[in-house]
Design a protein around this motif. Structure first.
Motif, PDB file in Angstrom:
ATOM      1  N   ALA A 117      -0.702  -3.945  -1.672  1.00  0.00           N
ATOM      2  CA  ALA A 117      -0.681  -2.680  -1.721  1.00  0.00           C
ATOM      3  C   ALA A 117       0.239  -1.419  -1.441  1.00  0.00           C
ATOM      4  CB  ALA A 117      -0.907  -3.266   0.141  1.00  0.00           C
ATOM      5  N   GLU A 131       1.212   1.909  -1.665  1.00  0.00           N
ATOM      6  CA  GLU A 131       1.755   3.225  -0.636  1.00  0.00           C
ATOM      7  C   GLU A 131       3.265   3.357  -1.336  1.00  0.00           C
ATOM      8  OE1 GLU A 131       1.638   0.760   3.930  1.00  0.00           O
ATOM      9  OE2 GLU A 131       2.374  -0.470   1.996  1.00  0.00           O
ATOM     10  N   LEU A 149      -8.088   4.923   0.646  1.00  0.00           N
ATOM     11  CA  LEU A 149      -7.333   3.925   1.605  1.00  0.00           C
ATOM     12  C   LEU A 149      -7.110   2.218   0.699  1.00  0.00           C
ATOM     13  CD1 LEU A 149     -10.776   3.844   4.130  1.00  0.00           C
ATOM     14  CD2 LEU A 149      -8.371   4.746   4.549  1.00  0.00           C
ATOM     15  N   ARG A 150      -6.137   2.196   1.162  1.00  0.00           N
ATOM     16  CA  ARG A 150      -5.668   0.283  -0.125  1.00  0.00           C
ATOM     17  C   ARG A 150      -7.420   0.081   0.808  1.00  0.00           C
ATOM     18  NH1 ARG A 150      -1.078   1.752   3.210  1.00  0.00           N
ATOM     19  NH2 ARG A 150      -1.506   0.159   4.415  1.00  0.00           N
ATOM     20  N   ASN A 187      -2.115   4.294   7.292  1.00  0.00           N
ATOM     21  CA  ASN A 187      -2.501   3.950   5.212  1.00  0.00           C
ATOM     22  C   ASN A 187      -1.759   5.264   4.748  1.00  0.00           C
ATOM     23  OD1 ASN A 187      -4.082   3.384   3.683  1.00  0.00           O
ATOM     24  ND2 ASN A 187      -4.416   5.897   3.078  1.00  0.00           N
ATOM     25  N   SER A 188      -0.588   6.180   5.535  1.00  0.00           N
ATOM     26  CA  SER A 188       0.018   6.537   4.925  1.00  0.00           C
ATOM     27  C   SER A 188       1.314   6.447   4.889  1.00  0.00           C
ATOM     28  CB  SER A 188       0.020   8.371   6.323  1.00  0.00           C
ATOM     29  OG  SER A 188      -0.777   8.321   6.384  1.00  0.00           O
ATOM     30  N   PRO A 235      -6.339  -1.604   4.277  1.00  0.00           N
ATOM     31  CA  PRO A 235      -7.398  -0.209   5.533  1.00  0.00           C
ATOM     32  C   PRO A 235      -8.742  -0.306   5.880  1.00  0.00           C
ATOM     33  CG  PRO A 235      -5.253   0.924   4.985  1.00  0.00           C
ATOM     34  CD  PRO A 235      -5.347  -0.742   4.395  1.00  0.00           C
ATOM     35  N   ARG A 236      -8.861  -0.024   4.129  1.00  0.00           N
ATOM     36  CA  ARG A 236     -10.831   0.120   3.802  1.00  0.00           C
ATOM     37  C   ARG A 236     -11.383  -0.784   4.597  1.00  0.00           C
ATOM     38  NH1 ARG A 236     -13.836   2.011  -1.606  1.00  0.00           N
ATOM     39  NH2 ARG A 236     -16.287   1.341  -0.654  1.00  0.00           N
TER      40      ARG A 236
END
Length: 549
Positions: A14, A18, A533-534, A423-424, A169-170
């Motif tokens: 992740a 990111e 989204l990750r 997610n950002s 996130p997903r």
């Protein structure tokens, strides 16, 4: 020096994702937040996550129930302890401590580990609760409520940042319905529980009730939550923390005192405004020059993070303002019972819960989310416009439908804004992202209640003067904007009729302004980008579970 952490496989991958910019290319100068060797990589099964979620949900319930329970016991507390002139500080001290500590808890979690800081915040909250219940006078209660608020600042942030670290996130949409349900349960059940405890036990137990729930949350988190240990040699940004605290406290006091204890144009409010501006400007200056800033301003260079911060502020602005003034309209104009104001908000909570569940499932299934904030802000604006049309002859069913529309708009936004914020950012900034999103929503709520209150009181006073002339002050008191339903029933019929129209006009003004502010949220939602989204595709936990089968 930058922090050093040991992470799981999911977190390592992740972090790599990111480290990409919004167009999918590698970010310049960014390195993964983890350096775990392959032997330490592990996946969490859905069962493990569900066990952790029990502790998180109980903790969130603690955070949301407290003020709702305490509010119903205020008259009894004043009768027992005295000090009625300081009554507002029982709430204000808690609110100030919570708002001021929120960003600090988020940063401490990033630097020194989320589990440890989360457990610490729970312990502080429980100690504050126990001492509040033991209070022998109003000054003690105010001080212990501040201690309780200090712990409360870390509860919501801890829940959200831990969830962000555990679940990509997903996949988070599967669980966000739980938090919508907790919010609905707290809003509806909090006042009922507070009234029941006060009537059948004593006001002390509205604080003691936190202890068994907190112990359960502590036990579950200690046993089930396993996060990588964080070893950081970075120095804490004490100057930035102090400046940010001063700014947040000043803003909170402005919204608490403005139009209530002091006039908006008074030297006290203007002085607080100047102090808030000066401290926040100094904070921005300091944050650009320290090695490990309390709130990295570079996060706001990310368009999505900035836009969801704006949306979160407006969601808090509209939601908290609505929850304060809708029950007032229902009780005074529609004659609803004041026994439990939470039940009056059930249509809005129901709309929020159902839509939140649907949206969470859709995000998990498709991985797409940009359309939902756009729909949500439009529906929120439509709901406020509908509520602005309510008058003295609006039926309970009609107002309930309007509230469902507003709640549906909130359901599109409540969890999505946190999802996009997390997610950002890189994993190392998960706590900061969570605390910033929470802070913007909290400050937005404070400003919403303050501004709506000023508009409402002005409109009510104006309408009463137009309808009753010189009798307005004598019939309704010095501040007709704060008339209680019980006091209203003792007044002559013409005064009651005038007040019903005045409240309806006040609601019209309040929700027209809410609709206007919602337009800003629509614009912010349009500018969001559909950043992947990750967690696209099967998660490590799902793969592990599938392999076991």
């Amino acid at each position: 020096m930058p922090q050093k952490q040991v992470g799981t496989a999911a977190e390592t991958s992740a972090a790599a994702v990111e480290g990409a910019t919004e167009d999918g290319t590698a970010a310049v100068g960014k390195t993964p937040a983890t350096d775990a060797p392959a032997t330490e990589e592990q996946a969490r099964t859905p069962r493990e996550i569900r066990l952790v979620m029990i502790g998180l949900v109980v903790t969130m319930l603690l955070a949301m129930l407290d003020n709702l329970i305490v509010g119903t016991a205020m008259p009894t507390i004043v009768g027992d302890l005295g000090g009625g002139e300081h009554l507002s500080w029982v709430v204000t001290s808690y609110t100030l401590a919570t708002a001021a500590s929120t960003p600090i808890w988020g940063k401490l979690g990033d630097l020194y580990g989320r589990k440890g800081t989360f457990l610490t915040s729970i312990v502080i909250f429980l100690v504050g609760s126990a001492l509040s219940g033991l209070s022998q006078n109003m000054n003690e209660l105010i001080g212990f409520r501040a201690l309780q608020g200090l712990g409360a600042g870390g509860l919501m942030v801890g829940v959200m940042s831990i969830m962000g670290a555990l679940i990509p996130p997903r996949e988070r949409g599967k669980y966000q319905g739980m938090f919508a349900a907790v919010m609905a349960l707290a809003t509806i059940g909090g006042p009922l529980l507070g009234g029941f405890i006060t009537d059948h036990f004593s006001w002390h137990w509205i604080f003691y009730i936190n202890l068994p729930l907190g112990v359960v949350a502590l036990a579950v988190v200690v046993v089930t939550l396993h996060l990588p240990k964080v070893r950081s040699t970075a120095r804490i940004d004490y100057v930035g923390a102090a400046l940010l605290t001063v700014g947040i406290v000043s803003l909170t006091l402005i919204t608490t005192w403005g139009g209530q204890q002091y006039e908006w144009g008074s030297k006290q409010i203007l002085g607080l405004g100047a102090l808030a501006a000066a401290s926040l400007i100094a904070f921005c200056y300091v944050e650009q020059r320290v090695e490990e800033p309390m709130l990295p301003l570079t996060l706001f260079k990310n368009r999505n993070f900035t836009m969801v911060s704006v949306i979160g502020f407006i969601v808090g602005f509209v939601m908290f303002g609505s929850t304060v003034f809708l029950p007032l309209y229902q009780q005074t104009v529609q004659g609803a019972s004041a026994t439990n104001s939470g039940l009056l908000l059930m249509p809005m909570m129901l709309g929020m819960l159902v839509v939140s569940l649907v949206v969470g499932g859709a995000v998990t299934k498709t991985g797409k989310y940009r359309i939902f904030p756009i729909i949500g802000t439009i529906v929120m604006a439509a709901g406020t416009l509908l509520l602005s049309t309510m008058g003295t002859d609006t039926s309970t069913l009609t107002s309930a439908v309007f509230m469902v529309v507003l709640g549906a708009g909130m359901g599109f936004l409540m969890q999505i804004t946190m999802l996009v914020a997390q997610n950002s950012v890189e994993l190392k900034d998960m706590g900061v992202a969570s605390s910033t999103a929470t802070l913007f929503r909290t400050i937005g709520g404070s400003f919403g209640v303050a501004l709506f209150g000023a508009l409402f009181n002005k409109q009510v006073t104006s309408t009463m003067a137009d309808r009753l002339g010189e009798q307005a002050g004598a019939g309704a008191g010095a501040n007709p904007g704060q008339m209680t339903p019980a006091a209203l029933r003792t007044l002559p019929a013409p005064v009651q009729d005038a007040y019903h129209h005045a409240v309806a006009n006040g609601m019209h003004t309040v929700f027209l302004w809410a609709a206007a502010v919602s337009v800003v949220a629509i614009a912010a939602a349009v500018f969001l980008r559909e950043v992947p989204l990750r967690g696209s595709g099967p998660s490590p936990a799902e793969k592990l579970e599938a392999a076991a089968i």
